[in-house]
Design a protein around this motif. Structure first.
Motif, short mmCIF file in Angstrom:
data_model
loop_
_atom_site.label_atom_id
_atom_site.label_comp_id
_atom_site.label_asym_id
_atom_site.label_seq_id
_atom_site.Cartn_x
_atom_site.Cartn_y
_atom_site.Cartn_z
N ARG A 185 63.92 -33.55 11.56
CA ARG A 185 63.53 -32.18 12.23
C ARG A 185 62.07 -32.23 12.55
O ARG A 185 61.36 -31.20 13.16
N THR A 186 61.33 -33.39 12.57
CA THR A 186 59.90 -33.60 12.90
C THR A 186 59.65 -34.72 13.82
O THR A 186 60.40 -35.53 13.71
N ALA A 187 58.37 -34.60 14.47
CA ALA A 187 57.91 -35.89 15.16
C ALA A 187 56.47 -35.61 15.24
O ALA A 187 55.68 -34.48 15.32
N THR A 188 55.92 -36.72 15.00
CA THR A 188 54.39 -36.72 14.82
C THR A 188 53.59 -37.77 15.70
O THR A 188 54.37 -38.95 15.89
N VAL A 189 52.71 -37.67 16.20
CA VAL A 189 51.63 -38.30 16.93
C VAL A 189 50.26 -38.33 16.66
O VAL A 189 49.67 -37.30 16.38
N THR A 190 49.92 -39.54 16.23
CA THR A 190 48.33 -39.78 15.46
C THR A 190 47.56 -40.48 16.43
O THR A 190 48.04 -41.41 16.91
N ILE A 221 46.06 -35.34 15.00
CA ILE A 221 47.45 -35.45 14.38
C ILE A 221 48.39 -34.32 14.86
O ILE A 221 48.25 -33.36 14.18
N ILE A 222 49.28 -34.62 15.63
CA ILE A 222 50.17 -33.46 16.09
C ILE A 222 51.42 -33.54 15.31
O ILE A 222 52.19 -34.73 15.39
N ARG A 223 51.78 -32.50 14.59
CA ARG A 223 53.17 -32.53 13.99
C ARG A 223 54.03 -31.43 14.43
O ARG A 223 53.73 -30.22 14.48
N PHE A 224 55.29 -31.85 15.28
CA PHE A 224 56.21 -30.85 15.52
C PHE A 224 57.25 -30.46 14.69
O PHE A 224 57.79 -31.73 13.97
N GLU A 225 57.50 -29.38 14.48
CA GLU A 225 58.85 -29.15 13.79
C GLU A 225 59.84 -28.39 14.80
O GLU A 225 59.46 -27.26 15.10
N ALA A 226 61.11 -29.07 14.66
CA ALA A 226 61.93 -28.21 15.52
C ALA A 226 62.38 -26.80 14.94
O ALA A 226 62.73 -26.62 13.93
N ILE A 230 54.27 -26.62 16.43
CA ILE A 230 53.57 -27.69 16.54
C ILE A 230 52.11 -27.42 15.85
O ILE A 230 51.56 -26.18 16.31
N ALA A 231 51.92 -27.83 14.48
CA ALA A 231 50.59 -27.88 13.98
C ALA A 231 49.82 -29.13 14.23
O ALA A 231 50.32 -30.13 13.88
N ILE A 232 48.54 -28.81 14.84
CA ILE A 232 47.69 -29.95 15.13
C ILE A 232 46.36 -30.01 14.36
O ILE A 232 45.35 -29.30 14.32
N ASP A 233 46.35 -31.10 13.64
CA ASP A 233 45.23 -31.36 12.70
C ASP A 233 44.09 -32.02 13.58
O ASP A 233 44.42 -33.08 14.12
N GLY A 327 55.98 -38.99 21.97
CA GLY A 327 56.31 -37.79 21.06
C GLY A 327 57.03 -36.77 21.58
O GLY A 327 57.97 -35.94 20.97
N SER A 328 56.82 -36.47 22.90
CA SER A 328 57.55 -35.38 23.75
C SER A 328 59.02 -35.78 23.90
O SER A 328 59.69 -34.92 23.49
N MET A 329 59.35 -37.30 24.12
CA MET A 329 60.55 -37.74 24.24
C MET A 329 61.46 -37.30 22.83
O MET A 329 62.49 -36.72 22.69
N TRP A 330 60.86 -37.57 21.62
CA TRP A 330 61.39 -37.26 20.33
C TRP A 330 61.56 -35.67 20.02
O TRP A 330 62.43 -35.53 19.52
N MET A 331 60.60 -35.19 20.51
CA MET A 331 60.86 -33.62 20.35
C MET A 331 62.00 -33.14 21.14
O MET A 331 62.71 -32.22 20.62
N ARG A 332 61.91 -33.33 22.46
CA ARG A 332 63.26 -32.98 23.21
C ARG A 332 64.66 -33.67 22.42
O ARG A 332 65.60 -32.68 22.56
N ARG A 333 64.57 -34.66 22.03
CA ARG A 333 65.73 -35.35 21.24
C ARG A 333 66.21 -34.28 20.07
O ARG A 333 67.38 -34.19 19.88
N LEU A 334 65.38 -34.00 19.40
CA LEU A 334 65.47 -33.14 17.92
C LEU A 334 65.91 -31.50 18.62
O LEU A 334 66.85 -31.02 18.00
N ILE A 335 65.43 -31.30 19.73
CA ILE A 335 65.85 -29.79 20.18
C ILE A 335 67.46 -29.88 20.50
O ILE A 335 68.16 -29.31 20.22
#
Length: 355
Positions: A185-190, A221-226, A230-233, A327-335
């Motif tokens: 349910r998550t994707a992360t870009v560091t 550090i970008i963390r997406f949760e479907a 998105i929470a960005i550290d 990261g965006s591609m994984w985000m869209r796949r999870l959605i």
């Protein structure tokens, strides 16, 4: 299929927006009216009277009940009609849908799907927004675009170098390598940028909080949760002070908190906040940062709305993807996975037997 899953928690409002008054808001194409009961508890009802469909948000509150502004039908907090004018008997079918609603992390969350699946444990983690170890504030921006375009924008911060070059962006963001990972349910870009000149925003923050001027090590550090959070550290520390190895003590650290709620297929509510772990007692800094970040995000709004108009003018156009879109591609796949699962479940619901 709609491009958004319904079995999920979406931010409907900031906590301060929902008062002893009627607030109308559209969530995933569902028109809702929200208010607080006398004890402060939350209510989210379908914004259409059972009788003649007038929006209930045009009515009034009487205690914990909502009175329709057209003919005076009264609905309780569960959506059940408890009074009809000029008659003693109340039609048992007279009700409006009540939506699961929870207050957490300074947001009011609504579940537009199957209420039996509305587990509060599934609310995305945005605890920095009300953690006493962090200070911050935010706003909601209505954006005229598909909510996934906002998520695309946040998953790839390369655009900072070009859209936000006078504030948070510089060339280092566009050229630095990154690592993209994902879960169920998550994707992360560091992305780490070491020994660089800080962009204007971060140069000002570390000078203000630490009295430091010079080269920095910067992280994103970008963390997406479907499906939509998105929470960005983010932050900077003096170059060579150990931040890439986990020691951020000499730097300044922030979290950009984002949760995007579809309104329609082409409009959304963009809730955001910026929280920091330095200079906690400086309320003026909190205000300045909120207004400064709002200005930055307005630049994104202009780009995203122009992008949506271009998409509408080129129906059927297929996006091309670059390495930076991982990261965006994984985000869209999870959605897409969540949307497809709901569609499959809908098709497999057995029909009611004939009576």
């Amino acid at each position: 299929m709609k491009p958004f899953p319904l079995n999920a928690w979406y931010a409907a409002a900031y906590d301060v927006e929902v008062k002893r008054a009627l607030l109308a808001r559209t969530i995933c194409e569902h028109k809702l009216v929200l208010y607080r009961k006398l004890d402060g508890g939350l209510v989210a009802l379908e914004d259409a009277c059972w009788h003649r469909l007038l929006p209930l948000s045009m009515g009034r509150l009487d205690g914990d009940d909502l009175t329709c502004g057209y003919h005076g039908l009264v609905f309780n907090a569960d959506g059940r009609c408890v009074h009809m004018p000029s008659q003693q008997t109340i039609n048992p079918s007279a009700c409006v849908r009540a939506f699961p609603v929870v207050e957490k992390h300074r947001f009011v969350w609504v579940w537009p799907g199957d209420p039996q699946q509305a587990d509060p444990k599934l609310i995305p983690d945005l605890h920095w927004n009300d953690d006493p170890a962090w200070a911050g504030d935010g706003k909601m921006i209505p954006v005229k675009c598909d909510y996934r375009l906002v998520l695309d924008n946040l998953m790839d911060l390369t655009h900072e170098a070009f859209v936000h070059g006078t504030s948070i962006g510089n060339r280092a963001v566009a050229e630095a390598p990154f690592v993209a990972t994902h879960g169920d349910r998550t994707a992360t870009v560091t992305r780490w940028m070491t020994d660089i000149d800080p962009p204007p925003f971060w140069a000002g923050q570390i000078r203000h909080a630490r009295g430091y001027q010079g080269k920095v090590d910067r992280w994103q550090i970008i963390r997406f949760e479907a499906p939509a959070t998105i929470a960005i550290d983010v932050g900077v520390a003096p170059a060579g002070s150990g931040a890439p190895d986990g020691d951020r003590s000499q730097g300044v650290n922030g979290y950009v908190l984002n949760t995007i709620t579809p309104e329609t297929e082409k409009t959304c509510h963009y809730f955001w906040a910026f929280a920091r772990n330095y200079s906690l007692g400086e309320q003026r800094l909190t205000h300045e940062l909120r207004e400064g970040v709002a200005t930055i995000f307005r630049e994104d709004e202009s780009v995203l709305e122009a992008q949506q108009r271009a998409i509408d003018e080129h129906p059927g156009y297929t996006f091309y993807n670059l390495n930076i879109d991982a990261g965006s591609m994984w985000m869209r796949r999870l959605i897409d996975k969540m949307v497809a699962a709901e569609a499959t479940a809908q098709r497999t619901i057995p029909l009611r037997p004939a009576v």
